[in-house]
Motif scaffolding. Sequence first.
Motif, mmCIF file in Angstrom:
data_model
loop_
_atom_site.group_PDB
_atom_site.id
_atom_site.type_symbol
_atom_site.label_atom_id
_atom_site.label_comp_id
_atom_site.label_asym_id
_atom_site.label_seq_id
_atom_site.Cartn_x
_atom_site.Cartn_y
_atom_site.Cartn_z
ATOM 1 N N ASP A 130 0.688 -1.556 -0.115
ATOM 2 C CA ASP A 130 0.339 -0.286 -0.217
ATOM 3 C C ASP A 130 0.771 1.290 -0.248
ATOM 4 O OD1 ASP A 130 -2.456 -1.215 -0.275
ATOM 5 O OD2 ASP A 130 -2.846 -1.255 2.267
ATOM 6 N N ALA A 131 1.788 1.250 0.730
ATOM 7 C CA ALA A 131 2.825 2.799 0.702
ATOM 8 C C ALA A 131 3.562 2.535 -0.969
ATOM 9 C CB ALA A 131 3.643 2.092 1.890
ATOM 10 N N LEU A 132 4.229 1.080 -1.496
ATOM 11 C CA LEU A 132 4.398 1.138 -2.674
ATOM 12 C C LEU A 132 3.674 2.051 -3.644
ATOM 13 C CD1 LEU A 132 6.611 -1.928 -3.127
ATOM 14 C CD2 LEU A 132 6.992 0.362 -2.801
ATOM 15 N N ARG A 133 2.078 2.319 -3.774
ATOM 16 C CA ARG A 133 1.421 2.877 -4.708
ATOM 17 C C ARG A 133 0.785 3.461 -3.563
ATOM 18 N NH1 ARG A 133 -0.665 -0.455 -8.219
ATOM 19 N NH2 ARG A 133 -3.266 0.586 -7.495
ATOM 20 N N GLU A 134 0.044 4.246 -4.999
ATOM 21 C CA GLU A 134 -0.714 5.497 -3.862
ATOM 22 C C GLU A 134 -2.828 5.305 -4.043
ATOM 23 O OE1 GLU A 134 0.018 8.875 -6.800
ATOM 24 O OE2 GLU A 134 2.728 8.650 -6.468
ATOM 25 N N ASP A 135 -3.681 4.347 -3.845
ATOM 26 C CA ASP A 135 -4.529 4.066 -3.531
ATOM 27 C C ASP A 135 -5.028 4.607 -2.453
ATOM 28 O OD1 ASP A 135 -5.292 1.884 -6.043
ATOM 29 O OD2 ASP A 135 -3.531 1.005 -5.217
ATOM 30 N N HIS B 122 4.215 14.997 5.644
ATOM 31 C CA HIS B 122 5.017 14.463 4.931
ATOM 32 C C HIS B 122 5.061 13.085 4.734
ATOM 33 C CE1 HIS B 122 7.453 11.730 8.530
ATOM 34 N NE2 HIS B 122 8.547 11.913 7.838
ATOM 35 N N SER B 123 6.757 12.888 4.526
ATOM 36 C CA SER B 123 6.373 11.338 3.257
ATOM 37 C C SER B 123 5.231 11.466 2.338
ATOM 38 C CB SER B 123 6.563 10.600 4.802
ATOM 39 O OG SER B 123 6.766 9.366 4.467
ATOM 40 N N TYR B 124 4.595 9.721 2.924
ATOM 41 C CA TYR B 124 3.371 9.416 1.905
ATOM 42 C C TYR B 124 2.279 10.563 1.955
ATOM 43 C CZ TYR B 124 0.344 6.282 -0.200
ATOM 44 O OH TYR B 124 -1.068 5.955 -0.398
ATOM 45 N N GLY B 125 2.425 11.388 3.287
ATOM 46 C CA GLY B 125 1.713 12.877 2.897
ATOM 47 C C GLY B 125 1.455 13.492 2.373
ATOM 48 N N SER B 126 2.341 13.790 0.963
ATOM 49 C CA SER B 126 2.923 14.936 0.840
ATOM 50 C C SER B 126 2.304 14.314 -0.303
ATOM 51 C CB SER B 126 4.789 14.570 0.434
ATOM 52 O OG SER B 126 5.775 13.521 -0.316
ATOM 53 N N ILE B 127 2.132 12.841 -1.406
ATOM 54 C CA ILE B 127 1.575 12.258 -2.044
ATOM 55 C C ILE B 127 -0.417 12.187 -2.194
ATOM 56 C CG2 ILE B 127 0.586 10.235 -3.375
ATOM 57 C CD1 ILE B 127 3.118 8.979 -2.006
ATOM 58 N N VAL B 128 -0.454 12.764 -0.764
ATOM 59 C CA VAL B 128 -2.192 12.544 -0.450
ATOM 60 C C VAL B 128 -2.243 14.466 -1.044
ATOM 61 C CG1 VAL B 128 -3.701 13.223 1.159
ATOM 62 C CG2 VAL B 128 -2.717 11.544 1.488
ATOM 63 N N ALA B 129 -0.762 15.284 -0.414
ATOM 64 C CA ALA B 129 -1.996 16.926 -0.737
ATOM 65 C C ALA B 129 -1.120 16.684 -2.610
ATOM 66 C CB ALA B 129 -0.379 17.957 -0.064
ATOM 67 N N ALA B 130 -0.276 16.219 -3.191
ATOM 68 C CA ALA B 130 -0.093 16.506 -4.744
ATOM 69 C C ALA B 130 -1.349 15.811 -5.728
ATOM 70 C CB ALA B 130 1.386 15.211 -4.720
ATOM 71 N N ARG B 131 -1.941 14.774 -4.703
ATOM 72 C CA ARG B 131 -3.375 14.298 -5.296
ATOM 73 C C ARG B 131 -4.532 14.992 -5.068
ATOM 74 N NH1 ARG B 131 -4.139 9.710 -8.566
ATOM 75 N NH2 ARG B 131 -2.591 8.266 -8.592
ATOM 76 N N ALA B 132 -4.272 15.632 -4.652
ATOM 77 C CA ALA B 132 -5.790 17.261 -4.158
ATOM 78 C C ALA B 132 -4.994 18.582 -4.508
ATOM 79 C CB ALA B 132 -5.604 17.411 -2.161
ATOM 80 N N ALA C 32 3.514 1.728 -13.997
ATOM 81 C CA ALA C 32 2.095 0.384 -13.425
ATOM 82 C C ALA C 32 1.616 0.402 -12.229
ATOM 83 C CB ALA C 32 2.707 -1.042 -14.506
ATOM 84 N N GLY C 33 1.492 1.786 -11.734
ATOM 85 C CA GLY C 33 1.112 1.793 -10.728
ATOM 86 C C GLY C 33 2.443 2.096 -9.273
ATOM 87 N N LEU C 34 3.163 1.450 -9.534
ATOM 88 C CA LEU C 34 4.254 1.459 -8.439
ATOM 89 C C LEU C 34 4.909 2.771 -8.692
ATOM 90 C CD1 LEU C 34 5.300 -2.631 -8.564
ATOM 91 C CD2 LEU C 34 3.705 -1.514 -6.621
ATOM 92 N N GLY C 35 5.068 2.704 -6.993
ATOM 93 C CA GLY C 35 6.891 4.161 -7.062
ATOM 94 C C GLY C 35 5.943 5.139 -6.868
ATOM 95 N N HIS C 36 6.678 6.568 -6.876
ATOM 96 C CA HIS C 36 5.438 8.035 -6.800
ATOM 97 C C HIS C 36 6.997 8.766 -7.381
ATOM 98 C CE1 HIS C 36 3.508 5.704 -3.551
ATOM 99 N NE2 HIS C 36 4.350 5.999 -2.891
ATOM 100 N N ASP C 37 7.540 8.005 -8.423
ATOM 101 C CA ASP C 37 7.978 9.437 -9.624
ATOM 102 C C ASP C 37 8.977 10.180 -8.810
ATOM 103 O OD1 ASP C 37 8.401 10.703 -12.363
ATOM 104 O OD2 ASP C 37 6.058 9.781 -12.439
ATOM 105 N N ARG C 38 9.555 11.345 -9.759
ATOM 106 C CA ARG C 38 10.276 11.620 -9.225
ATOM 107 C C ARG C 38 10.813 12.058 -7.984
ATOM 108 N NH1 ARG C 38 11.708 15.580 -13.770
ATOM 109 N NH2 ARG C 38 13.264 14.376 -14.560
#
Length: 283
Positions: free
Chosen positions: A130-135, A165-175, A227-233
């Motif tokens: 779940d941490a490797l993906r962005e669902d 912070h950390s995975y939380g930055s992906i949440v912000a980015a997605r929004a 393919a949905g894995l990893g969080h890019d640059r």
Amino acid sequence: MNRLWIVSLLLLAAPALWLAGPTVAAEPPPLRYVADPVPDPSGRRFLAADGRGDGRIVEVLGDLATARRAAILIPGVDTTMSNFDTGLGGVVSRAPAWQARQLRSALAPGAPVAVIAWLGYDPPEGVRRDALREDRAATGALALERFVAGLVQDHPDLEIALIGHSYGSIVAARAAANLPPQVTDIVAIGSPGMGVPDRAALHTGARVWAGSAPDDWTRRLPGIRIAGLGHDRLPIDPKFGALPLPCADVEGHDGYFKPGTSSLRAMAEIAASSSKRFREASM
């Protein structure tokens, strides 16, 4: 023999298929808001508290009625309602409640800034699938969008800085692309990537900042998304295009809010800095 070969191939491919695939955002359950402050000897103010699952909780420091700015802290992996105050493994620097207090304390006395510790989503458990993906991030982004929309509906003149912070930055980015112009800043600290190759792909007019401690383990991530894995640059990569957040004196993945650090000072300045862009957009 051919059938055995096909079966073997499918068995080998199954783990990859389980890991990979398009990101899916689930409908986040409604957050249970608190009409009045939760009774507490210290007078702490909780905007929301929901004990279902790992729990969700939102605490505000400061007075939203008089604040001109608000900083919303979005925590990462393994944050739950039970460690909201204490931090994962009893490490207090990982605790959203503690981090919010450090940021509040770093502000100038009397600054009209509210700090919100927002555990309004269900972060992944551990650095696993779940941490490797962005669902989880995609679902969290929907919840964040709704929270911010409600906040600006009640306080239309409020400017907002998001600190992920950390995975939380992906949440912000997605929004990011769906947030109102009141969101003037997005800060990514200790980020494993924001799910996009550069700042332009966030489709936001907000200022985007990124910083990482010299020994933060996220620096060793490959910065890819397949393919949905990893969080890019990584957003600290100059090619990403984020504004640099000073972190040279920060230690580890959880030291960004420690008193005296350059990262905490910088985040306090961002939290308190009014945005000309928002003033112009709202005219």
